[in-house]
Design an enzyme around this catalytic site. Structure first.
Site, short mmCIF file in Angstrom:
data_model
loop_
_atom_site.label_atom_id
_atom_site.label_comp_id
_atom_site.label_asym_id
_atom_site.label_seq_id
_atom_site.Cartn_x
_atom_site.Cartn_y
_atom_site.Cartn_z
N LYS A 13 -21.30 23.67 -23.10
CA LYS A 13 -21.27 25.01 -22.48
C LYS A 13 -19.99 25.13 -21.67
O LYS A 13 -19.38 24.12 -21.28
CB LYS A 13 -22.47 25.24 -21.56
CG LYS A 13 -22.67 24.25 -20.41
CD LYS A 13 -21.88 24.52 -19.15
CE LYS A 13 -22.18 23.52 -18.04
NZ LYS A 13 -21.20 23.51 -16.94
N ASP A 138 -28.73 22.52 -15.23
CA ASP A 138 -28.15 23.15 -16.42
C ASP A 138 -29.02 22.99 -17.67
O ASP A 138 -28.69 23.54 -18.72
CB ASP A 138 -26.77 22.53 -16.73
CG ASP A 138 -25.72 22.96 -15.74
OD1 ASP A 138 -26.00 23.86 -14.94
OD2 ASP A 138 -24.61 22.39 -15.77
C1 LIG Z 1 -22.37 23.43 -10.84
C2 LIG Z 1 -22.61 23.07 -12.29
C3 LIG Z 1 -22.38 24.36 -13.11
O1 LIG Z 1 -22.72 24.27 -14.43
O2 LIG Z 1 -21.68 22.07 -12.58
P1 LIG Z 1 -21.41 21.02 -13.79
O3 LIG Z 1 -22.29 19.82 -13.55
O4 LIG Z 1 -21.73 21.71 -15.06
O5 LIG Z 1 -19.97 20.66 -13.66
C4 LIG Z 1 -24.06 22.61 -12.46
O6 LIG Z 1 -24.98 23.63 -12.16
C5 LIG Z 1 -24.43 21.39 -11.66
O7 LIG Z 1 -25.74 21.05 -12.03
P2 LIG Z 1 -26.20 19.56 -12.28
O8 LIG Z 1 -25.17 18.92 -13.20
O9 LIG Z 1 -27.61 19.55 -12.68
O10 LIG Z 1 -26.01 18.99 -10.85
P3 LIG Z 1 -26.46 17.56 -10.38
O11 LIG Z 1 -25.76 16.52 -11.16
O12 LIG Z 1 -27.94 17.52 -10.28
O13 LIG Z 1 -25.87 17.65 -8.91
C6 LIG Z 1 -25.30 16.59 -8.24
C7 LIG Z 1 -25.18 16.98 -6.79
O14 LIG Z 1 -24.34 18.14 -6.63
C8 LIG Z 1 -24.82 18.98 -5.58
N1 LIG Z 1 -25.19 20.30 -6.11
C9 LIG Z 1 -25.43 20.50 -7.43
C10 LIG Z 1 -25.75 21.76 -7.90
C11 LIG Z 1 -25.84 22.82 -6.97
N2 LIG Z 1 -26.16 24.06 -7.36
N3 LIG Z 1 -25.61 22.60 -5.66
C12 LIG Z 1 -25.27 21.35 -5.22
O15 LIG Z 1 -25.06 21.17 -4.03
C13 LIG Z 1 -26.04 18.25 -4.99
O16 LIG Z 1 -25.57 17.45 -3.94
C14 LIG Z 1 -26.49 17.37 -6.14
O17 LIG Z 1 -27.18 16.23 -5.69
#
Ligand SMILES: C[C@@](CO)(OP(=O)(O)O)[C@H](O)COP(=O)(O)OP(=O)(O)OC[C@H]1O[C@@H](n2ccc(N)nc2=O)[C@H](O)[C@@H]1O
Ligand SMILES: Nc1ncnc2c1ncn2[C@@H]1O[C@H](COP(=O)(O)OP(=O)(O)O)[C@@H](O)[C@H]1O
Length: 283
Positions: A13, A138
């Site tokens: 994505k 995600d």
């Molecule tokens: C921000 C995005 C956009 O697509 O970034 P990418 O991971 O794709 O780069 C995602 O929603 C990422 O989601 P996801 O990949 O599930 O995040 P996680 O690994 O669970 O997050 C790791 C850490 O980042 C922080 N975190 C994550 C998502 C969020 N909305 N707020 C946060 O503060 C939290 O400290 C969490 O413990």
């Protein structure tokens, strides 16, 4: 007799924009983001076993078997559905890890949908998306399989149909930790919410970009290179950088300039995930 095998796509994505509205009491950040899929990704092969064992045969550097999102998704679905069948799994991994293109989340969603099909569980999408959310913010959009405007931490999804250009996605040789970017004191966390749909022109910013670019010279270089040809954007918290082109030929022309230290791929934007197109064809 060996069990029949099913191979399913697990696409990447892109976040076409990403605004950070604020921080919740639990530390997670409230976002508004636009997800679109690309026709490029991993391929996961499944073969049902009747002894209940879940075995991922492909090894991942730095990710132990039981921590892999594929295995975690399979075990959670098996446990919550009470299914007594097991699964052998192989993956042809092409998506970079920690690239902001959602490889791990996509793998989890492909596993949930693939096993729901093979184990004949009959779970609906709402139930699979809710289970997916417990694996990562995600995962639900990959389960739904349609481009979406996402709110909350990414779980409130409104299907959208943005243009589907060809993209060149650059893959800097660095893995960015999402947690590290979200804990940076300099991160913009007060972007006013967008209230109208579709997302108005001029709102394609990614609030994570300044922080990621400051920390990672590899990402800065990729933005500078692509920025000479088209608007260069960061997806998620990086490290991947992407830009749209009106044709494959134009994206290929810029791709030909890449070197060994900065690789990339050309792929078509897609509002319906390759996974869902394949599953539809099986019905
Ligand atoms: C921000 C995005 C956009 O697509 O970034 P990418 O991971 O794709 O780069 C995602 O929603 C990422 O989601 P996801 O990949 O599930 O995040 P996680 O690994 O669970 O997050 C790791 C850490 O980042 C922080 N975190 C994550 C998502 C969020 N909305 N707020 C946060 O503060 C939290 O400290 C969490 O413990
Ligand atoms: N099947 C998987 N594919 C990719 N990463 C995985 C997988 N299972 C667990 N992980 C872990 O999740 C982290 C984030 O992976 P990924 O989703 O590819 O990154 P991003 O969210 O930045 O796109 C990886 O660095 C890895 O440690």
């Amino acid at each position: 007799m060996t069990a029949p095998r099913l191979t399913l796509p697990s696409p990447a994505k892109l976040n076409l924009m990403l605004h950070i509205l604020g921080r919740r009491a639990d530390g997670y950040h409230e976002l508004q983001t636009l997800f679109q899929f690309v026709d490029y990704g991993d391929e996961i092969t499944f073969a049902v076993r009747d002894d209940g064992v879940i075995h991922l045969h492909t090894e991942f550097a730095g990710v132990p078997h039981d921590s892999n999102l594929i295995v975690r998704a399979a075990k959670m679905l098996q446990q919550q559905s009470g299914c007594t069948l097991g699964i052998d799994i192989w993956i042809d991994k092409v998506l970079p890890m920690g690239g902001g293109i959602g490889g791990g989340s996509s793998n989890a969603a492909t596993t949930l949908l693939g096993l729901n099909h093979l184990w004949q569980l009959g779970w609906d999408e709402d139930r699979l998306a809710a289970l997916g959310l417990s694996l990562g913010a995600d995962v639900p959009v990959f389960v739904r399989g349609h481009a979406a405007f996402a709110e909350g931490v990414g779980e409130k999804l409104t299907p959208v149909d943005p243009e589907e250009p060809w993209y060149l996605v650059l893959v800097p040789q660095v893995s960015v930790s999402t947690a590290e970017i979200f804990s940076d004191p300099l991160l913009t966390r007060n972007t006013p919410p967008i209230k109208v749909r579709p997302v108005p022109e001029g709102n394609s910013r990614n609030d994570c970009l300044p922080v990621v670019a400051r920390r990672y010279p590899e990402v800065r270089n990729a933005l500078d290179l692509l920025g000479k040809f088209t608007e260069a954007k960061l997806t998620g918290t990086g490290s991947c950088v992407f830009g749209g082109f009106p044709s494959k030929a134009e994206a290929d022309k810029v791709s030909a300039l890449l070197t060994e230290t900065l690789t990339g791929f050309v792929a078509k934007g897609s509002n319906v995930s390759m996974l869902h197109r394949k599953l539809q064809s099986l019905l």
